[in-house]
Design an enzyme around this catalytic site. Structure first.
Site, PDB file in Angstrom:
ATOM      1  N   SER A 540       0.846  -1.182   0.000  1.00  0.00           N
ATOM      2  CA  SER A 540       0.000   0.000   0.000  1.00  0.00           C
ATOM      3  C   SER A 540       0.894   1.250   0.000  1.00  0.00           C
ATOM      4  O   SER A 540       1.698   1.419  -0.910  1.00  0.00           O
ATOM      5  CB  SER A 540      -0.955  -0.030   1.196  1.00  0.00           C
ATOM      6  OG  SER A 540      -1.992   0.898   1.032  1.00  0.00           O
ATOM      7  N   ASP A 626      -9.475  -3.510  -5.912  1.00  0.00           N
ATOM      8  CA  ASP A 626      -8.970  -2.642  -4.856  1.00  0.00           C
ATOM      9  C   ASP A 626      -9.494  -1.222  -5.059  1.00  0.00           C
ATOM     10  O   ASP A 626      -9.335  -0.645  -6.138  1.00  0.00           O
ATOM     11  CB  ASP A 626      -7.441  -2.654  -4.883  1.00  0.00           C
ATOM     12  CG  ASP A 626      -6.799  -2.020  -3.663  1.00  0.00           C
ATOM     13  OD1 ASP A 626      -7.493  -1.289  -2.927  1.00  0.00           O
ATOM     14  OD2 ASP A 626      -5.602  -2.253  -3.443  1.00  0.00           O
ATOM     15  N   HIS A 660      -8.192  -4.769  -1.526  1.00  0.00           N
ATOM     16  CA  HIS A 660      -6.934  -4.244  -1.019  1.00  0.00           C
ATOM     17  C   HIS A 660      -6.182  -5.259  -0.164  1.00  0.00           C
ATOM     18  O   HIS A 660      -4.961  -5.285  -0.163  1.00  0.00           O
ATOM     19  CB  HIS A 660      -7.213  -2.980  -0.201  1.00  0.00           C
ATOM     20  CG  HIS A 660      -5.993  -2.170   0.090  1.00  0.00           C
ATOM     21  ND1 HIS A 660      -5.222  -1.605  -0.896  1.00  0.00           N
ATOM     22  CD2 HIS A 660      -5.403  -1.825   1.264  1.00  0.00           C
ATOM     23  CE1 HIS A 660      -4.224  -0.936  -0.351  1.00  0.00           C
ATOM     24  NE2 HIS A 660      -4.302  -1.056   0.953  1.00  0.00           N
TER      25      HIS A 660
END
Length: 687
Positions: A540, A626, A660
């Site tokens: 991330s 995501d 995600h």
């Protein structure tokens, strides 16, 4: 069919101009998720990755079995008491998801039942039944009403974090016709369980509205709507069950309103108006609201104000530089403050109505501790979770009066795991500007310190999110093969307080990257490893870190594993229509308005700064659905790496039905981690 080589993405140059600067993006077409050519390209990348790693298939299966065999597959969490029930989640061997259950508290029972039969067990929600036939499954809300009769729960079957909210009658087992689509995390019940508050998002995936739903009704009412696009909203029921708490917060500013839980139709009452740069949270405690805030208190202070007439903030714990107060939890006769000092987490207990306070103490030099659950307000004990790099997650009950700690359960690690076989260390790197950066290290005893050992260096460094020492069963597959594992606690995280965060964001963001490079060099200098045996890993915003150090110091790493990486930040932050963009401006800066921010972001953006140089091996892992870091960022990045520096070894792996967090089922997650670990071991030549 054998593929001759990695896929080459077609180039279709498009231009964008901001602040007099024109940029050409050859791979912008990959941003169109609905274009069949985009999906075809992602599938081609997956096929190439599968072929390029086919020689690791046996190792992947071995590592998967190691994770599986070390895990007690049929297990349960330590039950938490709420009212007349013990609530817990259990897992069953062979099943992907947890089963949420409760049992009645027996007469005189003061400790949770851990072993044996569970007379009167009720299955509240079985994730395996809900997920049957679905490629992905996640819960957003799981919220039992104060009277224990109702369950609000929400489900996501795509990975895009847009949930469908439902209500279940726990007395009859009936799931009501009440159904709300496109909701967000979080919910709150009124005192009489007749009203449910929930949240929805706007087109940019920003949670912006709090709604009131009357059970059995089809017409819901907006209770609060946040117009400022920098702000998110949240809703919760206070532990005391006296107030519905609605908070609106940006990255650096917050504002809280409350509604009496026994009067759910009342207008939300404002605690304190928002002031730019002032963050505060509210916890109900008897006749007062506890206010944790940073007003003239960089590392936060604790104050209180009257419930009946919120106004003046009366100081309870003054600001102490270097001791970051992170949260406060109120119980009928005690307050527990979660804090951070000297790079370690801690818990401070304050007895209500007195100056009696103490900090809990723990034996290891590196550890992480936090409150775990604790739904009961009327209690004199709290549950905590404790872990370290060598100690599996351990759940304790702490008597707030006697201070006695009782171990309820330590996460089982099967196969004869002995923490004495491993060692953990704290080392320090010196950054370019002279700042000392902590590194947490774990290795199996006997691992050589002559530079020959392979190593993994993990980093994040954004949003004041701290990567504290933690135990991992999957990590044992690395450690037992002689791999050193280290965490770089770089600026931008919160490990050393608010200033540590402030000096790693906005126009100081590059400190995050140079800190990480310094940590890698420190590991080499201290003979933990060598550059050609060191893999960097992050996900991330930590994936941004990975992309940045790939450009900045490619010679410092043998490989880089970037998971759902934020590697095209300037393109994303320039587009306010994308999910999360506007709310991110207070973290990264607003390049739309500021030429200085634009220039600074462009100077470190991984995608913008790919050059013809020798890169380490790179594995980028992403998910098609995501909504936090969109799939096209790593997809474009890998395409540009191949175009500009074609001699490199770059792989892209896309989960076509996940979000995600990657695959949702535990066995699927273990397989994903086995894939990553096998790639790491291959990269550092241990196989």
């Amino acid at each position: 069919m054998t593929i001759d080589g990695p896929p080459t993405a077609r180039q279709a140059p498009t231009e964008r101009t901001f602040h007099g600067d024109t940029v050409t993006d050859e791979f912008a077409w990959l941003m169109d998720k609905d274009d069949p050519a985009t999906i075809a390209h992602l599938k081609a990348e997956n096929a190439w990755t599968e072929q390029a790693t086919a020689h690791l298939e046996g190792l992947r299966e071995t590592i998967f079995q190691e994770i599986k065999n070390r895990t007690q597959e049929t297990d349960l969490s330590v039950p938490s008491r709420k009212g007349e029930y013990w609530y817990y989640t259990r897992t069953v061997e062979g099943k992907q998801y947890g089963i949420h259950c409760r049992v009645p508290v027996r007469p005189g029972e003061t400790a949770p039942p851990l072993d044996g039969e569970k007379p009167g067990e009720e299955i509240l929600l079985d994730g395996n039944e809900l997920a049957e036939g679905k490629e992905f499954f996640a819960l957003g809300t799981f919220d039992v009403s104060p009277d224990g009769d109702w369950l609000a729960f929400s489900t996501d079957f795509a990975g895009d974090e847009r949930f469908t909210l439902r209500v279940k009658n726990l007395r009859t087992g009936e799931v009501l016709a009440d159904e709300v689509k496109d909701t967000f995390y979080g919910s709150a019940w009124s005192a009489d369980a007749g009203t449910l508050f929930y949240i929805t998002v706007d087109e940019a995936w920003r949670p912006n509205r709090v709604w009131r739903h009357t059970i059995g009704s089809t017409e819901d009412t907006v209770v609060y709507e946040e117009a400022d696009e920098r702000f998110w909203v949240g809703v919760d029921l206070s532990r005391s069950e006296k107030f519905i708490v609605i908070d609106a917060h940006s990255k650096i500013t917050s504002e809280v309103r409350v509604i009496p839980a026994d009067h759910p139709t009342a207008e939300p009452a404002l605690i304190a108006e928002r002031r730019q740069g002032v963050e505060y949270s509210v916890e109900h405690h008897g006749h007062r609201f506890l206010i944790l805030h940073n007003l003239d208190a960089e590392d936060f202070a604790l104050s209180c104000t009257s419930v009946d007439n919120p106004g003046e903030w009366i100081e309870l714990i003054p600001h102490q530089p270097g001791t970051r107060l992170e949260s406060v939890d109120a119980f009928a006769r005690h307050i527990v403050v979660s804090l951070r000092r000297d790079g370690l987490t801690g818990l401070r207990v304050i007895t209500d109505g007195s100056t009696d306070a103490y900090d809990m103490s723990f034996p290891e030099p590196l550890y992480s501790v936090h409150l775990a659950g604790n739904p009961e307000y009327e209690t004199t004990s709290v549950r905590i979770s404790y872990t370290s790099l060598v100690t599996p997650e351990s759940v304790y009950d702490v008597d707030l009066i006697s201070r006695a700690m009782t171990l309820r359960k330590q996460k089982p690690v099967l196969g004869g795991y002995d923490p004495a076989d491993y060692e953990q260390f704290r080392e320090w790197a010196t950054a370019e500007d002279g700042v000392r950066v902590p590194i947490s290290i774990v290795a199996r005893k006997g691992t050589p310190r002559d530079g020959s050992a392979p190593a993994v260096l993990y980093g994040y460094g954004s949003y004041e999110h701290s990567i504290d020492p933690y135990f991992s069963i999957a990590r044992l597959s690395l450690l037992d093969r002689g791999v050193v594992f280290a965490i770089a606690h770089v600026r931008g995280g919160g490990e050393l307080g608010r200033r540590w965060y402030e000096t790693g964001k906005m126009l100081a963001k590059k400190n995050t990257f140079t800190d990480f490079v310094a940590c890698g060099k420190a590991l080499v200098r201290s003979r933990w490893t060598s550059a050609d045996r060191l893999v960097a890993r992050g996900g991330s915003a930590g994936g941004l870190l990975m992309g940045a150090v790939a450009n900045l110091a490619p010679e410092s790493f043998a490989g880089i594993l970037a998971e759902v990486p934020f590697v095209d930040p300037l393109t994303s932050i320039l587009d306010p229509s994308l999910p999360l963009t506007v709310t991110e401006w207070e973290e990264w800066g607003n390049p739309l308005e500021s030429a200085e921010v634009y220039s600074y972001m462009k100077s470190y953006s991984p995608y913008e700064n790919v050059t013809k140089q020798a890169y380490p091996k790179i594995l980028a892992v992403t998910s098609l659905n995501d909504t936090r870091v969109l799939y096209h960022e790593p997809t474009k990045w890998v395409a540009r790496l191949r175009a500009v520096a074609p001699e490199g070894d770059y792989l892209l792996k896309t989960e076509m039905g996940a979000g995600h967090g990657g695959p949702s089922g535990r066995y699927d997650s273990w397989k994903e981690e086995a894939f990553n670990v096998a790639w790491i071991l291959d990269t550092i030549k241990t196989v």
